[in-house]
Design a protein around this motif. Structure first.
Motif, PDB file in Angstrom:
ATOM      1  N   LEU A  49      40.601  41.448  49.694  1.00 26.23           N
ATOM      2  CA  LEU A  49      41.597  41.013  49.103  1.00 26.23           C
ATOM      3  C   LEU A  49      42.579  40.339  50.205  1.00 26.23           C
ATOM      4  O   LEU A  49      42.232  40.838  51.381  1.00 26.23           O
ATOM      5  CB  LEU A  49      42.224  42.343  48.640  1.00 26.23           C
ATOM      6  N   PHE A  50      43.077  39.323  50.065  1.00 27.59           N
ATOM      7  CA  PHE A  50      44.188  38.899  51.001  1.00 27.59           C
ATOM      8  C   PHE A  50      45.416  38.959  50.454  1.00 27.59           C
ATOM      9  O   PHE A  50      45.742  38.407  49.456  1.00 27.59           O
ATOM     10  CB  PHE A  50      43.922  37.138  51.375  1.00 27.59           C
ATOM     11  N   HIS A  51      46.287  39.732  51.110  1.00 25.79           N
ATOM     12  CA  HIS A  51      47.685  39.849  50.411  1.00 25.79           C
ATOM     13  C   HIS A  51      48.481  38.760  51.098  1.00 25.79           C
ATOM     14  O   HIS A  51      48.582  38.564  52.224  1.00 25.79           O
ATOM     15  CB  HIS A  51      48.228  41.396  51.014  1.00 25.79           C
ATOM     16  N   SER A  96      48.043  38.973  45.330  1.00 27.69           N
ATOM     17  CA  SER A  96      47.158  39.020  46.334  1.00 27.69           C
ATOM     18  C   SER A  96      46.044  38.110  45.907  1.00 27.69           C
ATOM     19  O   SER A  96      46.141  37.591  44.403  1.00 27.69           O
ATOM     20  CB  SER A  96      46.468  40.375  46.408  1.00 27.69           C
ATOM     21  N   ARG A  97      45.192  37.474  47.074  1.00 28.78           N
ATOM     22  CA  ARG A  97      43.996  36.632  46.388  1.00 28.78           C
ATOM     23  C   ARG A  97      42.733  37.266  46.635  1.00 28.78           C
ATOM     24  O   ARG A  97      42.531  38.161  47.575  1.00 28.78           O
ATOM     25  CB  ARG A  97      44.008  35.440  47.403  1.00 28.78           C
ATOM     26  N   VAL A  98      41.859  37.103  45.918  1.00 25.17           N
ATOM     27  CA  VAL A  98      40.511  37.787  45.889  1.00 25.17           C
ATOM     28  C   VAL A  98      39.427  36.944  46.003  1.00 25.17           C
ATOM     29  O   VAL A  98      39.252  35.734  45.352  1.00 25.17           O
ATOM     30  CB  VAL A  98      40.484  38.517  44.510  1.00 25.17           C
ATOM     31  N   ASP A  99      38.510  37.364  47.042  1.00 27.11           N
ATOM     32  CA  ASP A  99      37.390  36.503  47.428  1.00 27.11           C
ATOM     33  C   ASP A  99      36.169  37.422  47.004  1.00 27.11           C
ATOM     34  O   ASP A  99      36.309  38.603  47.550  1.00 27.11           O
ATOM     35  CB  ASP A  99      37.352  35.953  49.006  1.00 27.11           C
TER      36      ASP A  99
END
Lengths: 89, 482, 482
Positions: free
Chosen positions: B132-134, B145-148
């Protein structure tokens, strides 16, 4: 029941909750009517058949292109899926 | 509140060095563009989730379990751990809950020369989650949040110790030894800073040895060996403080804050999660026939504790040397290769531990990236042993070898560094030095023995450091006393 | 081209001989689709796609290829993934879902020259067939439009919109709807047809089955669909038998068993009861031995199946979370988003079902009810296996009643769906089961269920052919007659 619905991430209205409680009670009653003692010695069946699993070689296969991996997403930017803020208020 | 005892159990996650993920053929390589190493399986797309088990991941886990002295499960089964989170694509994580791959093992650590066994409760195989990138500064303030999912499905092993660890130092030693073992069998690079090794600690304290365990807290977010050490130390202090003031330790998950050097409690909606673990119907049991396990066992090299014991027994090394040299398989192999070219175990150990490791550390290199081949180091040690060059000259030769990879003989030859041991040549220089330094000679004769050192230094200076220092000492003494 | 009175084998022969016939075939399929629109059989049907498929097939035939299902119109339930049609599972959740892959089954069928005309309506996620949970409304029964078809798949075969239909059968859905619509259907042994690309709600029970109008067509379709698939870890490793060429009615000795307790279900309609009894007489008259046997635990199957399938559905459908695909409701935080999305997109029936799955697998009930159900499953499996050692077949009605009224059971929610009374046991045991159309005195279709030994679909197909030969041709409703 409220906790179970939350754990399944579904919201049930009171009518649905009552209906489900009623049905669950029936199921539980029937289950309780089957003597435990006869079953204690039996293995649980968790799989559709008794064939063992197999393994795959550790060789790379093609991944999806971004257009397809993100293609079905309700919310995404150029490379990532996006989700609403994670911490509750 | 005297004699408080610290009780720690660790849960260590290690990412395996496989080419592909645990249940699909996507690459596990680091550094790719987000979501470029995903497929219907690891994305949990409807209709695409059937898991296909990676043979190598299973073999690596069995190998790790054997290296940690575990019993191997007769059948490999997987279970679903059900919960909802943004980094979890299927709504469940496939793990081994009911029947872990290995149980009942141990790891030996060296505690001031004493061997202590840390019990391994279990080791199991599971899949990693996404990343997760917040947006914004952190998870608390971010709007989204962005999810990879590139890491989702990468094989992880989880190693759970018994609560046998009694101090932060023991925890650090255990982790070092564990990393060393897993690197020996080459199944992971175990880099805590990069997340390929992660460690949570269950910490509690109790009044005295053997008495009931106190309530424990679970520490998370410790991203280096140092922070594991500091986190545990802090938490032990904190818990003692709470108990001393008559309070109670609250069983909870606590977050290690590296910058502040403290632990803080994490919030959760429900007190305890109910994961409803049940056997994954898509992954029937996989048999582990004895021959298969035997074949995997054969691949396991000699591991650090037995290798270290052998270094002590066979080469007469001090335990400390043996410990340092066997930390990595590459270093231990390097050491033994050097011995094949020049069998002076202690000299080889000294040179590797003091000089070579210093150079490697300064350059940030691993031993297998070193330009000095074991044969070349062997040659250098032989030249020292044969008094062809002095130890001091050898250091500069080694530095040159390290930089260029050139053969030591060639460097010595090219630079004319051969040690002067020839007595007539030395005598000539000594006479000159004595003539030029009458004051020192006088001092020496008046009992100021320190003058000797100065005169030796002058001879060395005259010869550009090439004079055999032992010979110079002898000859000078002869001249002055005679 | 009249598709009502032609078998698959005949059609393939004609089309292979004259690919010009593909045009009238595709035209009549379109006509049938238009005439049957009111029945709500299809979720996806695209004339253009059909034209592409026929053109591609014509080209293959022109190249001299002779695929075994050339020109045979087939439909797929909408939980079987296709790249060329959305795959909705009849759920609002997946109304927009475009799988980036096709199911292995779809690839096999296309490779064998079948024309995949459309995707058929079903209960949401294929769960049961007597409610009304489809996002697209109820699929109506071609025999009486006020009754439910149970599934669009069976209805499509009944109306000749397709000669073959593929749909999942978890607790009995395909067999039940085939019985409601008066067509044949077989659910093969668990693992016989790959589930790769099939969106299943209960992995340990779900199997793809096929519906057709004759036993020969059924055998041909099963042969094309069955076989090992490395993409499905539960796929049977043994090659599937060449069903079509093994098919013969035979006059040999056949021993059939009927569970003594077959009529002890409150839902049993008199019409079905009478029909089954007279069928048994007819069967005996054909020289097949029929014994009533005690199967003490057969009646427990729907109970165990309800619990197990609900727990698996709770977990299997947890990937429906509005992150990577599907519907997303508006919510300020992640966990709230899950609940809002799922509650908006799932039918009331499905919500209650997975809520029950979460309840019965919770810590409180896991051992008491879920584990117990899994043990009951073992006992049912063992009992059926013992019975089938002595007997070639087990005979029961397929459902206790003819197709239920659609209006009357709107939103019906039965954890213990009475329709599962006969179909749950073979589903739990992974046994093959076939339903053969019979008729009540009211002229409505019902079903005769044949259950066989695991792996032996051939025996069921042979018995079915024997039944078929011993009676007047099957009846089918006139399309567009309603």
């Amino acid at each position: 029941m409220e906790r179970a619905a939350w754990d399944a991430r579904v919201k049930l209205n009171s009518e649905e909750t009552n209906e489900l409680l009623e049905h669950s009670r029936l199921v539980f009653e029937q289950l309780d009517s089957i003597p435990e003692s006869e079953l204690d010695t039996l293995q649980a069946t968790c799989y559709g058949h008794s064939q063992p699993n197999t393994v795959r070689e550790d060789t790379e296969e093609a991944s999806l292109p971004l257009s397809l991996s993100l293609g079905n997403a309700p919310d995404a930017d150029e490379s990532c899926f996006r989700v609403p803020r994670i911490i509750e208020e | 509140m005297q004699n408080m005892e610290t009780v720690v159990g660790l849960e260590v996650h290690v990412e395996l060095f496989t080419t592909t993920k645990l249940f699909c053929g996507c690459s596990t390589a680091f550094g790719a563009e987000p979501n470029s190493q995903v497929c219907p399986t690891c994305l949990g797309l409807p209709g695409g989730t059937l898991p296909r088990l990676n043979q190598r991941a299973v073999e690596y886990t069995i190998e790790a379990a054997l290296a940690l002295n575990c019993r191997i499960a007769e059948k490999i089964t997987f279970d679903r751990k059900n919960y909802f989170y943004a980094d979890l694509p299927k709504g469940y994580q496939i793990s081994q809950f009911f029947s872990p791959m290995g149980t009942g093992g141990y790891v030996e650590i060296n505690l001031d020369g004493k061997i202590k066994k840390i019990g391994i409760h279990q080791i199991h195989l599971e899949e990693d989650t996404g990343k997760l990138f917040h947006a914004g500064d952190d998870i608390l303030t971010s709007a989204y949040s962005r999810v990879d999912f590139n890491r989702a499905g990468v094989p992880l092993i989880e190693i759970v110790t018994e609560p046998d660890i009694r101090s932060a130092e023991e925890a650090r030693l255990f982790l070092q030894r564990l990393r060393s073992i897993l690197r020996y069998i080459d199944i992971s690079d175990c880099k805590m800073e990069e997340g390929s090794m992660r460690c949570d600690a269950n910490v509690s304290i109790r009044a005295a040895e053997g008495s009931a365990l106190g309530d424990k807290t679970e520490l998370k977010n410790m991203n280096s060996f140092r922070s594991v050490y500091k986190g545990i130390e802090y938490e032990v202090e904190r818990q003692s403080g709470v108990l001393k003031e008559g309070g109670k330790v609250i069983p909870e998950t606590r977050h290690w804050d590296e910058s502040k050097g403290i632990t803080t409690a994490m919030r959760s909606k429900f007190v305890s999660a109910d994961y409803r673990c049940f056997p994954d119907p898509n992954l029937p049991p996989l048999e582990t026939p004895a021959e298969w396990v035997e074949k995997i066992k054969e691949k396991i090299p000699e591991l650090p504790s037995s290798r270290s014991r052998r270094f002590i027994d066979d080469y007469g090394l001090p335990p400390y040397d043996a410990e340092v040299l066997t930390v990595s398989r590459g270093l231990a192999d390097y050491y033994e290769s050097v011995l094949r070219y020049h069998r002076d175990p202690k000299a080889a150990s000294n040179w590797i531990m003091s000089e070579l490791l210093r150079l490697l550390n300064a350059a940030g290199l691993e031993v297998d990236e070193c330009k000095i081949q074991p044969e070349a180091l062997g040659k250098l040690l032989k030249m020292i042993g044969d008094e062809v060059i002095s130890g001091k000259i050898a250091k500069t030769v080694l530095e040159e070898m390290f930089a260029s990879g050139e053969d030591p003989e060639a460097i010595v030859e090219r630079k004319g560094l051969v040690q002067i041991s020839d007595e007539s040549a030395l005598e000539e220089i000594i006479s000159r030095v004595l003539e030029n330094n009458p004051k020192s000679v006088e001092d020496y004769n008046q009992g100021k023995k320190k003058a000797m050192g100065f005169l030796v230094g002058q001879v060395m200076k005259e010869t550009g450091g090439k004079a055999n220092p032992q010979k110079v000492n002898e000859l000078l003494k002869e001249k002055l006393d005679g | 081209m009249n598709l009502r009175d032609i078998t698959a084998a005949e059609l393939t022969a004609q089309v292979t001989n004259d690919s010009g016939l593909l045009k009238p075939v595709s035209e009549s399929l379109y006509d049938l689709h238009e005439k049957g629109r009111d029945l709500n059989v299809f979720i996806s049907f695209d004339k253009q796609h059909l034209e592409q498929e026929t053109a591609a097939l014509a080209a293959r035939l022109a190249r001299g290829e002779r695929p075994s299902l050339a020109g045979i119109p087939a439909v797929l339930a909408d939980n079987i993934c296709t790249v060329f049609y959305p795959t909705t599972c009849a759920s609002k959740m997946l109304a927009e879902y475009r799988p980036p892959f096709s199911a292995r089954l779809v690839e096999s069928l296309q490779q064998k020259g079948a024309l995949i005309t459309g995707k058929t309506n079903m209960e949401e996620f294929g769960l049961g067939c007597s409610g009304n949970s489809s996002h697209y409304g109820v699929a109506k029964n071609p025999w009486e439009a006020e009754r439910t078809a149970g599934s669009g798949a069976a209805a499509a075969v009944s109306t000749s919109s397709a000669l073959l239909a593929f749909a999942t059968d978890t607790v009995g859905e395909l067999r039940q709807s085939a019985s409601f619509c008066g067509v044949l259907a077989i659910r093969p042994s668990y693992g016989r047809i790959s589930r790769s690309g099939v969106i299943d709600y209960a992995s340990s029970m779900e199997q793809v089955g096929v519906a057709a109008r004759t036993t020969t067509d059924l055998a041909l379709a099963l042969e094309a669909a069955a076989g090992p698939d490395p993409r499905d870890p539960t796929s049977l490793k043994a090659e599937a038998p060449p069903y079509a060429s093994l098919l013969e009615s035979g006059e040999g000795k056949l021993k059939a068993a009927v569970p003594e307790s077959w009529d002890r279900t409150s839902g049993l309609e008199d019409g079905v009861k009478d029909c089954f009894q007279s069928e048994l007489e007819q069967i005996k008259a054909m020289g097949i031995e029929v014994d009533f046997v005690e199967l003490k635990h057969f009646r427990e199957a729907p109970l165990a199946a309800a619990v197990i399938s609900a727990v698996e559905a709770f977990s299997n459908l947890a990937n429906m979370d509005g992150v990577r695909f599907g519907c997303r409701g508006s919510a300020a935080s992640l966990q709230e988003m899950y609940t809002v999305s799922r509650s908006e997109a799932f039918s009331s029936k499905l919500k209650k079902f997975i809520g029950f799955g979460a309840l019965v697998s919770s810590e409180k009930y896991y051992r008491k009810h879920f584990l117990k159900s899994q043990r009951m499953r073992t006992r049912i499996k063992d009992e059926l296996a013992a019975c089938l050692e002595e007997y070639d077949l087990l005979l029961t009605p397929t459902t206790p009643f003819a197709a239920p009224l659609a209006g009357g059971s709107l939103d019906a929610f039965h954890l213990l769906d009475p329709a599962n009374f006969y179909t749950a046991a073979p589903a739990l045991a992974g046994l093959p089961a076939l339903t053969f159309p019979v008729y009540t005195d009211d002229g409505l279709p019902a079903g005769l269920q044949l259950i066989g030994e695991t792996g032996d679909e051939t025996a069921l197909l042979r018995a079915s052919l024997r039944l078929e030969k011993g009676r007047s041709p099957l009846k089918f409703p006139e399309p567009g007659s309603m």
